[in-house]
Design a protein around this motif. Structure first.
Motif, PDB file in Angstrom:
ATOM      1  N   VAL A 297     -22.362 -24.230  -2.538  1.00 21.73           N
ATOM      2  CA  VAL A 297     -22.759 -24.161  -1.460  1.00 21.73           C
ATOM      3  C   VAL A 297     -23.152 -22.648  -1.110  1.00 21.73           C
ATOM      4  CG1 VAL A 297     -21.319 -24.756   0.120  1.00 21.73           C
ATOM      5  CG2 VAL A 297     -20.600 -25.466  -1.808  1.00 21.73           C
ATOM      6  N   GLY A 298     -23.797 -21.565  -1.346  1.00 21.55           N
ATOM      7  CA  GLY A 298     -24.055 -20.457  -1.448  1.00 21.55           C
ATOM      8  C   GLY A 298     -26.202 -20.513  -0.860  1.00 21.55           C
ATOM      9  N   LEU A 299     -25.949 -21.652  -1.396  1.00 22.95           N
ATOM     10  CA  LEU A 299     -27.340 -21.754  -1.362  1.00 22.95           C
ATOM     11  C   LEU A 299     -27.900 -22.943  -0.360  1.00 22.95           C
ATOM     12  CD1 LEU A 299     -30.194 -22.186  -3.272  1.00 22.95           C
ATOM     13  CD2 LEU A 299     -30.115 -23.605  -4.263  1.00 22.95           C
TER      14      LEU A 299
ATOM     15  N   GLY B  11     -26.385 -28.055  12.190  1.00 21.09           N
ATOM     16  CA  GLY B  11     -26.178 -28.655  11.571  1.00 21.09           C
ATOM     17  C   GLY B  11     -26.452 -29.673  10.286  1.00 21.09           C
ATOM     18  N   PHE B  12     -25.187 -30.471   9.753  1.00 22.69           N
ATOM     19  CA  PHE B  12     -25.989 -30.733   8.149  1.00 22.69           C
ATOM     20  C   PHE B  12     -27.017 -30.769   7.888  1.00 22.69           C
ATOM     21  CE2 PHE B  12     -25.113 -32.855   4.481  1.00 22.69           C
ATOM     22  CZ  PHE B  12     -24.200 -31.759   3.393  1.00 22.69           C
ATOM     23  N   GLY B  13     -27.538 -31.776   8.709  1.00 19.57           N
ATOM     24  CA  GLY B  13     -28.702 -33.137   8.277  1.00 19.57           C
ATOM     25  C   GLY B  13     -30.136 -31.298   8.533  1.00 19.57           C
ATOM     26  N   GLU B  14     -29.331 -30.894   9.199  1.00 25.28           N
ATOM     27  CA  GLU B  14     -30.548 -29.588   9.294  1.00 25.28           C
ATOM     28  C   GLU B  14     -30.707 -28.423   7.981  1.00 25.28           C
ATOM     29  OE1 GLU B  14     -29.281 -27.223  12.895  1.00 25.28           O
ATOM     30  OE2 GLU B  14     -31.103 -27.714  14.101  1.00 25.28           O
ATOM     31  N   ALA B  15     -29.817 -28.525   7.612  1.00 31.08           N
ATOM     32  CA  ALA B  15     -29.601 -27.208   6.640  1.00 31.08           C
ATOM     33  C   ALA B  15     -29.972 -28.010   5.564  1.00 31.08           C
ATOM     34  CB  ALA B  15     -28.074 -27.409   6.567  1.00 31.08           C
ATOM     35  N   ALA B  16     -30.032 -29.678   5.509  1.00 31.64           N
ATOM     36  CA  ALA B  16     -30.367 -30.224   4.414  1.00 31.64           C
ATOM     37  C   ALA B  16     -31.612 -30.519   4.414  1.00 31.64           C
ATOM     38  CB  ALA B  16     -29.886 -31.767   4.000  1.00 31.64           C
ATOM     39  N   ARG B  17     -32.566 -30.228   5.099  1.00 30.21           N
ATOM     40  CA  ARG B  17     -33.999 -30.578   4.881  1.00 30.21           C
ATOM     41  C   ARG B  17     -34.470 -29.187   4.934  1.00 30.21           C
ATOM     42  NH1 ARG B  17     -32.323 -33.701   9.890  1.00 30.21           N
ATOM     43  NH2 ARG B  17     -32.723 -32.159  10.935  1.00 30.21           N
ATOM     44  N   MET B  18     -34.159 -28.014   4.680  1.00 28.54           N
ATOM     45  CA  MET B  18     -34.916 -26.618   4.786  1.00 28.54           C
ATOM     46  C   MET B  18     -35.051 -26.902   2.682  1.00 28.54           C
ATOM     47  SD  MET B  18     -34.030 -24.718   6.106  1.00 28.54           S
ATOM     48  CE  MET B  18     -33.899 -25.978   8.012  1.00 28.54           C
ATOM     49  N   THR B  19     -36.691 -26.907   2.461  1.00 32.66           N
ATOM     50  CA  THR B  19     -37.693 -27.258   1.611  1.00 32.66           C
ATOM     51  C   THR B  19     -37.274 -26.409   0.371  1.00 32.66           C
ATOM     52  OG1 THR B  19     -39.154 -26.317   2.787  1.00 32.66           O
ATOM     53  CG2 THR B  19     -39.314 -28.783   2.270  1.00 32.66           C
ATOM     54  N   GLN B  20     -36.636 -25.392   0.690  1.00 37.00           N
ATOM     55  CA  GLN B  20     -36.282 -24.486  -0.021  1.00 37.00           C
ATOM     56  C   GLN B  20     -35.221 -24.455  -0.805  1.00 37.00           C
ATOM     57  OE1 GLN B  20     -37.013 -19.828   0.049  1.00 37.00           O
ATOM     58  NE2 GLN B  20     -39.160 -20.165  -0.463  1.00 37.00           N
ATOM     59  N   PHE B  21     -33.812 -25.004  -0.191  1.00 32.05           N
ATOM     60  CA  PHE B  21     -32.574 -25.809  -0.322  1.00 32.05           C
ATOM     61  C   PHE B  21     -32.868 -26.791  -1.469  1.00 32.05           C
ATOM     62  CE2 PHE B  21     -29.482 -28.992  -0.430  1.00 32.05           C
ATOM     63  CZ  PHE B  21     -28.361 -27.849  -0.612  1.00 32.05           C
ATOM     64  N   LYS B  22     -33.883 -28.475  -1.192  1.00 28.09           N
ATOM     65  CA  LYS B  22     -34.693 -29.166  -1.799  1.00 28.09           C
ATOM     66  C   LYS B  22     -34.581 -29.007  -3.378  1.00 28.09           C
ATOM     67  CE  LYS B  22     -36.465 -31.908   1.542  1.00 28.09           C
ATOM     68  NZ  LYS B  22     -36.912 -32.403   2.477  1.00 28.09           N
ATOM     69  N   ASP B  23     -36.022 -28.456  -2.871  1.00 28.90           N
ATOM     70  CA  ASP B  23     -36.262 -27.970  -3.584  1.00 28.90           C
ATOM     71  C   ASP B  23     -35.677 -27.282  -5.430  1.00 28.90           C
ATOM     72  OD1 ASP B  23     -38.755 -28.391  -3.132  1.00 28.90           O
ATOM     73  OD2 ASP B  23     -39.367 -26.462  -2.761  1.00 28.90           O
TER      74      ASP B  23
ATOM     75  N   SER C 159     -32.039 -27.147  -5.429  1.00 26.48           N
ATOM     76  CA  SER C 159     -31.456 -27.839  -5.772  1.00 26.48           C
ATOM     77  C   SER C 159     -32.126 -29.204  -6.355  1.00 26.48           C
ATOM     78  CB  SER C 159     -29.800 -28.407  -4.672  1.00 26.48           C
ATOM     79  OG  SER C 159     -30.848 -29.140  -3.737  1.00 26.48           O
ATOM     80  N   ALA C 160     -32.229 -28.919  -6.132  1.00 26.54           N
ATOM     81  CA  ALA C 160     -33.130 -30.551  -7.160  1.00 26.54           C
ATOM     82  C   ALA C 160     -33.596 -30.576  -8.481  1.00 26.54           C
ATOM     83  CB  ALA C 160     -34.702 -31.868  -6.534  1.00 26.54           C
ATOM     84  N   LYS C 161     -33.912 -28.788  -8.776  1.00 32.36           N
ATOM     85  CA  LYS C 161     -34.401 -28.135  -9.964  1.00 32.36           C
ATOM     86  C   LYS C 161     -32.520 -28.308 -11.206  1.00 32.36           C
ATOM     87  CE  LYS C 161     -37.937 -25.828  -9.369  1.00 32.36           C
ATOM     88  NZ  LYS C 161     -38.874 -24.171  -8.955  1.00 32.36           N
ATOM     89  N   GLN C 162     -32.091 -27.780  -9.693  1.00 29.92           N
ATOM     90  CA  GLN C 162     -30.695 -27.420 -10.768  1.00 29.92           C
ATOM     91  C   GLN C 162     -29.717 -28.358 -10.794  1.00 29.92           C
ATOM     92  OE1 GLN C 162     -28.903 -24.369  -8.208  1.00 29.92           O
ATOM     93  NE2 GLN C 162     -30.865 -22.774  -8.403  1.00 29.92           N
ATOM     94  N   GLY C 163     -29.717 -29.308 -10.014  1.00 23.65           N
ATOM     95  CA  GLY C 163     -29.125 -30.151 -10.125  1.00 23.65           C
ATOM     96  C   GLY C 163     -27.526 -30.303  -9.160  1.00 23.65           C
ATOM     97  N   THR C 164     -26.670 -31.373  -8.291  1.00 20.64           N
ATOM     98  CA  THR C 164     -25.743 -30.822  -7.223  1.00 20.64           C
ATOM     99  C   THR C 164     -24.793 -30.362  -7.982  1.00 20.64           C
ATOM    100  OG1 THR C 164     -25.948 -33.132  -7.461  1.00 20.64           O
ATOM    101  CG2 THR C 164     -25.989 -32.015  -5.124  1.00 20.64           C
ATOM    102  N   ASP C 165     -24.451 -30.161  -8.667  1.00 20.63           N
ATOM    103  CA  ASP C 165     -22.956 -29.715 -10.151  1.00 20.63           C
ATOM    104  C   ASP C 165     -23.362 -28.527 -10.455  1.00 20.63           C
ATOM    105  OD1 ASP C 165     -21.800 -32.365  -9.573  1.00 20.63           O
ATOM    106  OD2 ASP C 165     -21.567 -33.178 -12.161  1.00 20.63           O
ATOM    107  N   HIS C 166     -24.221 -27.732  -9.825  1.00 22.36           N
ATOM    108  CA  HIS C 166     -25.319 -26.566 -10.823  1.00 22.36           C
ATOM    109  C   HIS C 166     -25.770 -25.857  -9.303  1.00 22.36           C
ATOM    110  CE1 HIS C 166     -24.283 -26.991 -15.252  1.00 22.36           C
ATOM    111  NE2 HIS C 166     -24.976 -28.607 -15.000  1.00 22.36           N
ATOM    112  N   THR C 167     -25.723 -26.522  -8.235  1.00 24.71           N
ATOM    113  CA  THR C 167     -25.832 -26.407  -7.161  1.00 24.71           C
ATOM    114  C   THR C 167     -24.739 -25.280  -6.036  1.00 24.71           C
ATOM    115  OG1 THR C 167     -27.990 -27.470  -7.052  1.00 24.71           O
ATOM    116  CG2 THR C 167     -26.689 -25.837  -4.850  1.00 24.71           C
TER     117      THR C 167
END
Ligand code: TYM
Length: 333
Positions: A123-125, A99-111, A113-121
């Motif tokens: 899709v591979g991450l 699920g999209f939400g399931e993947a979006a809940r991964m904390t490593q991704f959240k951490d 992508s939050a640091k990089q900003g969405t424009d620098h994140t």
């Protein structure tokens, strides 16, 4: 023999002590008792832009270091992730089951992508965990030796394995994370509240295994401790000393209690001096062996090619089964 699978990212410079104690050390032990598959995840390293020459060199360096740490191509299958295309092929199927939400809940991704900003994140991450799930499932692995920071990805792997089995019939073992409690998380020497990490730690907080031994000793001697003087394991009240005791205990085999007794009445300086010697005695031959493997690129490549061949034999069979189960029309064989 039950099967284990694990992977490590090629990083610039070298692996750090957290990688070794948290994961690679277990890999070395498990090759004696398990059908073991270990890989350098060069594709996973591409979620942030990498210089091509650097990526190539880092991947070879990573393999050389794994051999230096004690992986034996006679006892395990060692390879580069990109040499086994079935990982990315299965990854697509995994993405379609996640699920999209399931993947979006991964904390490593959240951490990250939050640091990089969405424009620098990339899709591979975002899809990184799906590739990791595929890495594991394509070997139908039973156990996955990793550090604590990978637990959530392992839980996703279990969920996807169960989902696939439920939808298409029993196909994958539901893999267990293999995370020994004592070394699940090695902490930053300068900030023992957070894990030692290549991307987040200051240079002084991280023991790079290919550093000059002198540098390593200096980092240990300047590790942050506390204002008390008692050498006692207490993760909450004495995180710095506890981290040093964990490292000491794991590298020597001495129990924590034994170390507390040994250093009773002695100061932090004595512990640090001894530990600096223990760590440098360990890294010195590791550095030498890594250099030896790097000095013979043909032999190193041969090990990796042979490993990829063994890995592909297993992975291609799984992929064929999966393609069949999900309803793809078989191609010419
Ligand atoms: P990576 O390359 O970040 O880390 C490699 C291994 O080292 C462990 N580790 C630690 N353990 C204890 N203390 C620490 N401070 C510490 N820092 C790192 C990690 O938990 C890991 O086991 N996504 C994975 C690689 C991967 C993988 C896989 C692992 C890709 N596919 C399939 C297992 C199975 C990663 O980035 O690990």
């Amino acid at each position: 023999r039950p099967r284990v699978l694990s992977g490590i990212q090629p990083t610039a410079g070298s692996f750090h002590l957290g990688n070794y104690l948290g994961a690679v050390r277990q890999w070395v032990a498990l090759q004696e008792t398990h059908d073991a598959f270990y890989m350098v995840v060069d594709l996973h390293a591409m979620t942030i832009p990498k210089d091509p020459a650097e990526l190539r060199n880092n991947s070879r360096m990573a393999a050389a270091q794994l051999l230096a740490a004690g992986l034996d191509p006679e006892r395990c299958t060692l390879f580069l992730q990109s040499h086994v295309p079935e990982h990315t092929q299965l990854s697509w199927i995994v993405e379609c089951l996640t699920g999209f939400g399931e993947a979006a809940r991964m904390t490593q991704f959240k951490d990250k992508s939050a640091k990089q900003g969405t424009d620098h994140t990339s899709v591979g991450l975002f899809t990184y965990p799906a590739l990791m799930v595929a890495d594991i499932l394509v070997y139908r692995a039973h156990q996955v030796p990793v550090g604590e920071d990978q637990r959530q990805h392992l839980e996703l792997t279990r969920t996807i394995a169960e989902r696939f089995n439920g939808r298409y019939g029993a196909t994958f073992p539901v893999p267990d994370a293999y995370i020994p409690q004592e070394t699940a998380k090695i902490y930053d020497l300068q900030d023992p509240a957070v894990k030692m990490s290549k991307s987040a730690s200051a240079p002084k907080g991280i023991i790079e295994l290919l550093d000059e031994p002198k540098t390593t000793a200096k980092k240990i001697k300047s590790a942050v401790t506390d204002t008390d003087t008692v050498i006692r394991f207490d993760r909450d009240k004495k995180p710095g000393i506890s981290n040093l005791l964990t490292i000491y205990s794991t590298l020597t085999g001495a129990g924590i209690q034994e170390l507390e007794d040994k250093y009773a009445g002695k100061g932090y300086g004595a512990l640090k001096t001894d530990l600096a010697e223990i760590v440098t005695d360990w890294v010195t031959p590791y550095r030498d062996r890594t250099r030896e493997f790097m000095d013979d690129p043909a032999a190193l490549d041969k090990i990796l090619f042979d490993g990829a061949e063994k890995a592909r034999a297993v992975a291609s069979e799984t992929l064929r089964t999966v393609y069949d189960k999900v309803g793809l029309v078989p191609g010419r064989r």
